[in-house]
Design an enzyme around this catalytic site. Structure first.
Site, PDB file in Angstrom:
ATOM      1  N   GLN A 165       3.208 -12.690 -13.680  1.00  0.00           N
ATOM      2  CA  GLN A 165       2.096 -13.390 -14.322  1.00  0.00           C
ATOM      3  C   GLN A 165       2.095 -13.108 -15.824  1.00  0.00           C
ATOM      4  N   TYR A 192     -10.382 -16.079 -19.702  1.00  0.00           N
ATOM      5  CA  TYR A 192      -9.468 -15.450 -20.667  1.00  0.00           C
ATOM      6  C   TYR A 192      -9.029 -16.522 -21.674  1.00  0.00           C
ATOM      7  N   ARG A 252      -3.270 -20.165 -12.581  1.00  0.00           N
ATOM      8  CA  ARG A 252      -4.530 -19.754 -11.944  1.00  0.00           C
ATOM      9  C   ARG A 252      -5.691 -20.430 -12.658  1.00  0.00           C
ATOM     10  N   GLY A 294      -5.036 -11.087  -1.789  1.00  0.00           N
ATOM     11  CA  GLY A 294      -5.016 -10.034  -2.808  1.00  0.00           C
ATOM     12  C   GLY A 294      -5.194  -8.670  -2.184  1.00  0.00           C
ATOM     13  N   ARG A 295      -6.451  -8.199  -2.170  1.00  0.00           N
ATOM     14  CA  ARG A 295      -6.698  -6.813  -1.764  1.00  0.00           C
ATOM     15  C   ARG A 295      -6.294  -6.530  -0.324  1.00  0.00           C
ATOM     16  N   CYS A 331      -9.435   0.223  -6.073  1.00  0.00           N
ATOM     17  CA  CYS A 331      -8.513  -0.731  -6.716  1.00  0.00           C
ATOM     18  C   CYS A 331      -9.115  -1.121  -8.060  1.00  0.00           C
ATOM     19  N   ALA A 375     -13.202  10.556   7.716  1.00  0.00           N
ATOM     20  CA  ALA A 375     -12.350  11.670   7.277  1.00  0.00           C
ATOM     21  C   ALA A 375     -11.573  12.238   8.452  1.00  0.00           C
ATOM     22  N   GLU A 406     -15.717  15.300  18.888  1.00  0.00           N
ATOM     23  CA  GLU A 406     -16.831  14.535  18.306  1.00  0.00           C
ATOM     24  C   GLU A 406     -18.071  14.735  19.177  1.00  0.00           C
ATOM     25  N   LYS A 449     -21.325  -6.079   6.234  1.00  0.00           N
ATOM     26  CA  LYS A 449     -20.488  -4.871   6.224  1.00  0.00           C
ATOM     27  C   LYS A 449     -19.585  -4.805   7.446  1.00  0.00           C
TER      28      LYS A 449
HETATM   29  C1  FAD Z   1     -26.551   4.199   5.917  1.00  0.00           C
HETATM   30  C2  FAD Z   1     -25.280   4.490   5.199  1.00  0.00           C
HETATM   31  C3  FAD Z   1     -24.542   3.452   4.644  1.00  0.00           C
HETATM   32  C4  FAD Z   1     -23.361   3.711   3.985  1.00  0.00           C
HETATM   33  N1  FAD Z   1     -22.668   2.665   3.460  1.00  0.00           N
HETATM   34  C5  FAD Z   1     -21.501   2.891   2.832  1.00  0.00           C
HETATM   35  C6  FAD Z   1     -20.754   1.832   2.279  1.00  0.00           C
HETATM   36  O1  FAD Z   1     -21.139   0.672   2.338  1.00  0.00           O
HETATM   37  N2  FAD Z   1     -19.591   2.110   1.658  1.00  0.00           N
HETATM   38  C7  FAD Z   1     -19.124   3.374   1.566  1.00  0.00           C
HETATM   39  O2  FAD Z   1     -18.054   3.567   1.012  1.00  0.00           O
HETATM   40  N3  FAD Z   1     -19.804   4.408   2.059  1.00  0.00           N
HETATM   41  C8  FAD Z   1     -20.982   4.196   2.692  1.00  0.00           C
HETATM   42  N4  FAD Z   1     -21.677   5.258   3.215  1.00  0.00           N
HETATM   43  C9  FAD Z   1     -21.107   6.603   3.118  1.00  0.00           C
HETATM   44  C10 FAD Z   1     -20.012   6.815   4.176  1.00  0.00           C
HETATM   45  O3  FAD Z   1     -20.413   6.288   5.411  1.00  0.00           O
HETATM   46  C11 FAD Z   1     -19.649   8.285   4.283  1.00  0.00           C
HETATM   47  O4  FAD Z   1     -19.245   8.757   3.017  1.00  0.00           O
HETATM   48  C12 FAD Z   1     -18.529   8.527   5.289  1.00  0.00           C
HETATM   49  O5  FAD Z   1     -18.863   8.044   6.561  1.00  0.00           O
HETATM   50  C13 FAD Z   1     -18.215  10.016   5.379  1.00  0.00           C
HETATM   51  O6  FAD Z   1     -17.253  10.230   6.349  1.00  0.00           O
HETATM   52  P1  FAD Z   1     -17.102  11.648   7.080  1.00  0.00           P
HETATM   53  O7  FAD Z   1     -16.003  11.476   8.068  1.00  0.00           O
HETATM   54  O8  FAD Z   1     -16.955  12.717   6.065  1.00  0.00           O
HETATM   55  O9  FAD Z   1     -18.488  11.911   7.795  1.00  0.00           O
HETATM   56  P2  FAD Z   1     -19.301  11.096   8.886  1.00  0.00           P
HETATM   57  O10 FAD Z   1     -19.024   9.662   8.827  1.00  0.00           O
HETATM   58  O11 FAD Z   1     -20.691  11.548   8.735  1.00  0.00           O
HETATM   59  O12 FAD Z   1     -18.733  11.653  10.265  1.00  0.00           O
HETATM   60  C14 FAD Z   1     -18.968  12.978  10.673  1.00  0.00           C
HETATM   61  C15 FAD Z   1     -18.821  13.052  12.184  1.00  0.00           C
HETATM   62  O13 FAD Z   1     -18.807  14.418  12.581  1.00  0.00           O
HETATM   63  C16 FAD Z   1     -19.524  14.550  13.784  1.00  0.00           C
HETATM   64  N5  FAD Z   1     -19.931  15.953  13.892  1.00  0.00           N
HETATM   65  C17 FAD Z   1     -20.744  16.638  13.050  1.00  0.00           C
HETATM   66  N6  FAD Z   1     -20.838  17.923  13.434  1.00  0.00           N
HETATM   67  C18 FAD Z   1     -20.059  18.060  14.546  1.00  0.00           C
HETATM   68  C19 FAD Z   1     -19.752  19.164  15.397  1.00  0.00           C
HETATM   69  N7  FAD Z   1     -20.229  20.369  15.174  1.00  0.00           N
HETATM   70  N8  FAD Z   1     -18.939  18.937  16.447  1.00  0.00           N
HETATM   71  C20 FAD Z   1     -18.420  17.707  16.689  1.00  0.00           C
HETATM   72  N9  FAD Z   1     -18.699  16.633  15.917  1.00  0.00           N
HETATM   73  C21 FAD Z   1     -19.494  16.823  14.856  1.00  0.00           C
HETATM   74  C22 FAD Z   1     -20.667  13.573  13.619  1.00  0.00           C
HETATM   75  O14 FAD Z   1     -21.242  13.224  14.872  1.00  0.00           O
HETATM   76  C23 FAD Z   1     -19.962  12.412  12.943  1.00  0.00           C
HETATM   77  O15 FAD Z   1     -19.453  11.489  13.889  1.00  0.00           O
HETATM   78  C24 FAD Z   1     -22.884   5.036   3.866  1.00  0.00           C
HETATM   79  C25 FAD Z   1     -23.620   6.086   4.408  1.00  0.00           C
HETATM   80  C26 FAD Z   1     -24.810   5.826   5.055  1.00  0.00           C
HETATM   81  C27 FAD Z   1     -25.597   6.975   5.621  1.00  0.00           C
HETATM   82  C1  FMN Z   2      -7.290  -4.480  -8.709  1.00  0.00           C
HETATM   83  C2  FMN Z   2      -7.283  -5.934  -9.028  1.00  0.00           C
HETATM   84  C3  FMN Z   2      -6.626  -6.381 -10.152  1.00  0.00           C
HETATM   85  C4  FMN Z   2      -6.591  -7.751 -10.442  1.00  0.00           C
HETATM   86  N1  FMN Z   2      -5.840  -8.170 -11.504  1.00  0.00           N
HETATM   87  C5  FMN Z   2      -5.641  -9.495 -11.678  1.00  0.00           C
HETATM   88  C6  FMN Z   2      -4.687  -9.943 -12.623  1.00  0.00           C
HETATM   89  O1  FMN Z   2      -4.010  -9.152 -13.276  1.00  0.00           O
HETATM   90  N2  FMN Z   2      -4.535 -11.280 -12.759  1.00  0.00           N
HETATM   91  C7  FMN Z   2      -5.237 -12.195 -12.013  1.00  0.00           C
HETATM   92  O2  FMN Z   2      -5.021 -13.390 -12.172  1.00  0.00           O
HETATM   93  N3  FMN Z   2      -6.142 -11.792 -11.102  1.00  0.00           N
HETATM   94  C8  FMN Z   2      -6.350 -10.468 -10.901  1.00  0.00           C
HETATM   95  N4  FMN Z   2      -7.191 -10.040  -9.903  1.00  0.00           N
HETATM   96  C9  FMN Z   2      -7.909 -11.031  -9.045  1.00  0.00           C
HETATM   97  C10 FMN Z   2      -7.098 -11.299  -7.763  1.00  0.00           C
HETATM   98  O3  FMN Z   2      -5.915 -11.974  -8.075  1.00  0.00           O
HETATM   99  C11 FMN Z   2      -7.875 -12.111  -6.711  1.00  0.00           C
HETATM  100  O4  FMN Z   2      -8.274 -13.329  -7.278  1.00  0.00           O
HETATM  101  C12 FMN Z   2      -9.086 -11.396  -6.154  1.00  0.00           C
HETATM  102  O5  FMN Z   2      -8.771 -10.075  -5.801  1.00  0.00           O
HETATM  103  C13 FMN Z   2      -9.643 -12.150  -4.924  1.00  0.00           C
HETATM  104  O6  FMN Z   2      -8.700 -12.211  -3.892  1.00  0.00           O
HETATM  105  P1  FMN Z   2      -8.801 -11.241  -2.595  1.00  0.00           P
HETATM  106  O7  FMN Z   2     -10.184 -11.394  -2.041  1.00  0.00           O
HETATM  107  O8  FMN Z   2      -7.750 -11.719  -1.658  1.00  0.00           O
HETATM  108  O9  FMN Z   2      -8.565  -9.846  -3.087  1.00  0.00           O
HETATM  109  C14 FMN Z   2      -7.257  -8.676  -9.613  1.00  0.00           C
HETATM  110  C15 FMN Z   2      -7.938  -8.215  -8.486  1.00  0.00           C
HETATM  111  C16 FMN Z   2      -7.932  -6.866  -8.175  1.00  0.00           C
HETATM  112  C17 FMN Z   2      -8.633  -6.425  -6.934  1.00  0.00           C
HETATM  113  S1  SF4 Z   3     -10.033  -0.140  -2.488  1.00  0.00           S
HETATM  114 FE1  SF4 Z   3     -11.401  -1.253  -1.100  1.00  0.00          FE
HETATM  115  S2  SF4 Z   3     -11.410  -3.362  -1.893  1.00  0.00           S
HETATM  116 FE2  SF4 Z   3      -9.718  -2.333  -2.873  1.00  0.00          FE
HETATM  117  S3  SF4 Z   3      -7.992  -2.885  -1.550  1.00  0.00           S
HETATM  118 FE3  SF4 Z   3      -8.724  -0.920  -0.818  1.00  0.00          FE
HETATM  119  S4  SF4 Z   3     -10.210  -1.400   0.788  1.00  0.00           S
HETATM  120 FE4  SF4 Z   3      -9.816  -3.284  -0.334  1.00  0.00          FE
END
Ligand code: FAD
Ligand code: FMN
Ligand code: SF4
Length: 641
Positions: free
Chosen positions: A104, A176, A223, A319-320, A350, A394, A413, A431
């Site tokens: 590109q 752009y 594009r 893309g992603r 990303c 994790a 678990e 989600k």
């Molecule tokens: C409501 C909500 C929405 C969220 N939305 C997003 C989002 O949109 N995007 C995003 O990136 N992050 C989001 N997060 C954050 C994300 O979910 C957490 O960062 C992620 O799940 C952490 O992963 P983990 O494995 O460390 O812990 P967890 O997901 O908490 O998992 C821990 C696990 O360990 C188990 N456990 C605990 N103690 C014990 C034990 N003693 N013995 C056995 N099992 C045990 C639990 O039951 C649980 O299943 C959100 C968090 C919440 C609360």
């Molecule tokens: C990390 C990242 C970098 C991007 N860089 C460019 C780029 O250099 N040129 C471009 O035309 N679009 C760029 N885009 C936009 C993507 O080409 C694409 O339009 C967008 O991610 C939506 O497609 P997707 O839902 O399949 O990811 C970028 C997107 C991401 C996520």
């Molecule tokens: S960082 Fe998130 S949005 Fe970007 S490619 Fe990975 S899962 Fe998709």
């Protein structure tokens, strides 16, 4: 048996270029180049890894000149012959795998540039204000400067051609420099580059012709943001007239997307925008143009297939999803659609990395950027017994990687299901990709020597830990309950329980305006509740990436969610919530109050086992963060065993 994605996977010709399927990895910058903006081995490996996942892989943007605009550190550049060795290695890597690669090329950022150099005003078609700082006015390019840029495109195309690159894409979208010429929103010129559609397209058309001259026989794509999504921006109908001009200039493929810096969420569509979010007008372009058309934006394999099968478009722009899973098309071809690792559209590692000048990563695929090492697959010489406590992101990722490396893995678990907090977090429809992640791990772990023990709570003296050579603690977090009077009332529900189906009244007050509270508020408002959010800080969801936040705030506003910021919850009573702010106390009536004050690390087991040299802790039990942080930490921990 015929493949369910036969049209997507069908071999196709783009101009004279033969492609193994109709999947095009759309351009995405990597920030993996060297400090001259040239390709590194690491970057080439990242791209080449995706040759199995797409018929054609496009690189991210490359500047063709720094004559009039500083090329930012991290941006690729093809402005001198010094780029040729890297491009040659890139082409060779693809051809060795039977793939094809497109480069590109960009005329620059213009009014979108991030670093404003007081010595060199941003360039543009007209004296437009900089997108962020309206006090900075752009410098309109002079006619002879336009000619120089066109010539630079030709030279850059020649370099690509010499290097054996297969195709060239022109970066014409998202406001752009080229787009600044195309759109009347930014082009008020009175010379031959302004005014009529033909004149506004002249710069782009000259570039297409120059590229074709520099790289004879190579297909050229462009594009085009067909909908800028802002008042006064371009509409699909206007874009169609532009596309016709580009076609007349010799274009081979129109790559459609949407958005602008005024609507940046469309450029990197977050999960809120949902599946196939930029497909609205693709059919209109296909029906009115003779050249092939590509659609993109959170595209699902199913929609890609139906759109190609019904003649709505010719190529699937991915893309992603190809960052998350480099084998996207390969898995479709092998009938393994369910094995595609879902992109959760979080933008976290990303775009989030790119915004801070860091190399591309991925929340769900920690190998991204480390393809050379292919580290997760390296088998260990001495397999160990690995015990993992907690089956959230994790723990699940640690289990997957440890097992892939040959260790014997037991996951404990305490609940009855895998997924940890992802399970409640993923109840909103927007989600759903988080849910897909849980199913993905279930499938992957089922194929590996991983023993899963549900309903098993582990304590420091649990016999399950006694035999383990290595213990990975991934126990997550527990809700934070601040000492606020009334927070233990019957009308108060923790956000996780609320997600899991607790009964809720009509009027809801969400206390805490972080990501989890905000997503819950949106979900409830969409279900018809009357929702108010109270946040102590000045903004809602400040822990969220700016791009995702744009959509979230727009959606919250559209759902009439009341946002109260800069105010502290001081008390909860049976009728609602008292909040205190600079202008005194206020009472907000509520039937249900949600505790979304956040979480704290679940450290009990971590502390009880502290000092043991075969124990590591990962994820939220160390520091509550995001899914991507937990996955990457789990991956690293398993790699270290
Ligand atoms: C409501 C909500 C929405 C969220 N939305 C997003 C989002 O949109 N995007 C995003 O990136 N992050 C989001 N997060 C954050 C994300 O979910 C957490 O960062 C992620 O799940 C952490 O992963 P983990 O494995 O460390 O812990 P967890 O997901 O908490 O998992 C821990 C696990 O360990 C188990 N456990 C605990 N103690 C014990 C034990 N003693 N013995 C056995 N099992 C045990 C639990 O039951 C649980 O299943 C959100 C968090 C919440 C609360
Ligand atoms: C990390 C990242 C970098 C991007 N860089 C460019 C780029 O250099 N040129 C471009 O035309 N679009 C760029 N885009 C936009 C993507 O080409 C694409 O339009 C967008 O991610 C939506 O497609 P997707 O839902 O399949 O990811 C970028 C997107 C991401 C996520
Ligand atoms: S960082 Fe998130 S949005 Fe970007 S490619 Fe990975 S899962 Fe998709």
């Amino acid at each position: 048996m015929s493949n369910a994605f036969a049209h997507v996977l069908e071999p196709v010709k783009l101009g004279s270029l033969e492609l193994r399927n109709r999947v095009v990895m759309v351009p995405m910058g990597t920030e993996m180049g060297d400090h001259h903006g040239h390709l590194t081995d690491r970057e080439i490996a990242y791209y080449a890894e995706r040759s199995a996942g797409a018929g054609l892989v496009c690189t991210g943007i490359n500047a063709v000149t720094d004559d009039y605009e500083v090329i930012n550190e991290g941006l690729g550049r093809v402005d001198t012959d010094a780029a040729i060795p890297g491009l040659t290695r890139l082409a060779e890597a693809f051809h060795a795998r039977g793939g094809a690669v497109s480069v590109q090329l960009t005329a620059g950022l213009g009014r979108n540039i991030n670093n404003i150099d007081p010595e060199r005003l941003p360039i543009s078609a007209s004296d437009n204000p900089h997108w962020l700082d309206p006090n900075v006015k752009c410098r309109p390019l002079a006619t002879d400067e336009i000619k120089v840029i066109v010539q630079r495109f030709k030279e850059a195309a020649e370099r690509c051609y010499k290097a054996g690159i297969d195709a060239i894409d022109i970066h014409g979208h998202t406001g752009y420099v080229i787009d600044q010429f195309l759109s009347p929103a930014w082009n008020r010129r009175e010379d031959e580059y302004g005014g009529s559609v033909e004149n506004r397209c002249r710069f782009a058309a000259e570039i297409i012709r120059a590229v074709k001259e520099g790289a004879p026989g190579l297909p050229v794509s462009f594009r085009l943001s067909v909908d800028h999504h802002f008042e006064g921006g371009r509409t699909p109908a206007e874009s169609l007239e532009i596309a016709k001009q580009l076609e007349a200039a010799g274009l081979d493929l129109l790559m459609i997307d949407e958005g602008s810096y005024e609507a940046m969420d469309y450029v990197f569509p977050p999960y809120y925008l949902g599946d196939n979010c930029m497909m609205g007008s693709v059919r209109m372009f296909k029906e009115n143009l003779g050249i092939p058309v590509l659609g993109c934006g959170n595209l699902t394999p199913e929609r890609a297939e139906s759109a190609i099968a019904t003649g709505e478009m010719d190529f699937a722009g991915i893309g992603r999803a190809l960052i998350a899973d480099p084998e996207w098309a390969l898995k479709l071809a092998e009938g393994r659609r369910e094995d595609i690792r879902p992109c959760i559209r979080c933008n976290q590692l990303c775009v989030g990395n790119a915004f801070v000048g860091k190399a591309l990563g991925c929340a769900v695929n920690p190998v991204v950027g480390l393809e050379l090492e292919r580290r997760e697959l390296a088998p260990v010489e001495q397999p160990k017994r690995v015990a993992i406590v907690g089956a959230g992101p994790a723990g699940l990722e640690a289990a997957r990687v440890a097992a892939l490396r040959g260790h014997t893995v037991d996951v404990y678990e305490k609940s009855q299901q895998l997924g940890g907090v992802l399970w409640p977090a993923a109840t909103p429809e927007f989600k759903k990709e988080l849910r897909s992640m849980i199913f993905w791990w279930e499938r992957q772990l089922a194929k590996l020597p991983v023993n899963i023990h549900l309903g098993t709570e582990i304590s420091a003296d649990s016999p399950e830990l006694a035999d383990a050579d290595q213990v990975i603690l991934a126990t997550g977090s527990t809700p934070l309950v601040p000492p606020i009077p009334g927070l233990d009332g019957d009308n108060v529900i923790d956000v996780i329980d609320a997600h899991l189906g607790a009964e809720l009244g009509k009027r809801i007050v969400v206390c805490g305006g972080g990501l989890s509270g905000a997503d819950f508020a949106l979900e409830m408002a969409e279900k018809g509740h009357s929702v108010t959010m109270v946040e102590m800080k000045d903004g809602i969801a400040e822990d969220l990436l700016m791009i995702n936040r744009i959509t979230l705030l727009r959606d919250l506003a559209a759902q009439n969610v009341t946002l109260i910021t800069g105010r502290r919850v001081t008390e909860v009573d049976a009728t609602g919530v008292k909040v205190e702010g600079p202008d005194g106390p206020v009472h907000i009536a509520a039937d249900t109050v949600i505790n979304a004050f956040g979480v704290r690390p679940a450290t009990a087991l971590v502390e009880a086992l502290a000092g043991r040299d075969n124990v590591v802790a990962v994820g939220d039990c160390v520091q509550p963060a995001k899914v991507g942080d937990a996955i990457n930490a789990g991956f690293e921990a398993a790699l270290a065993v």
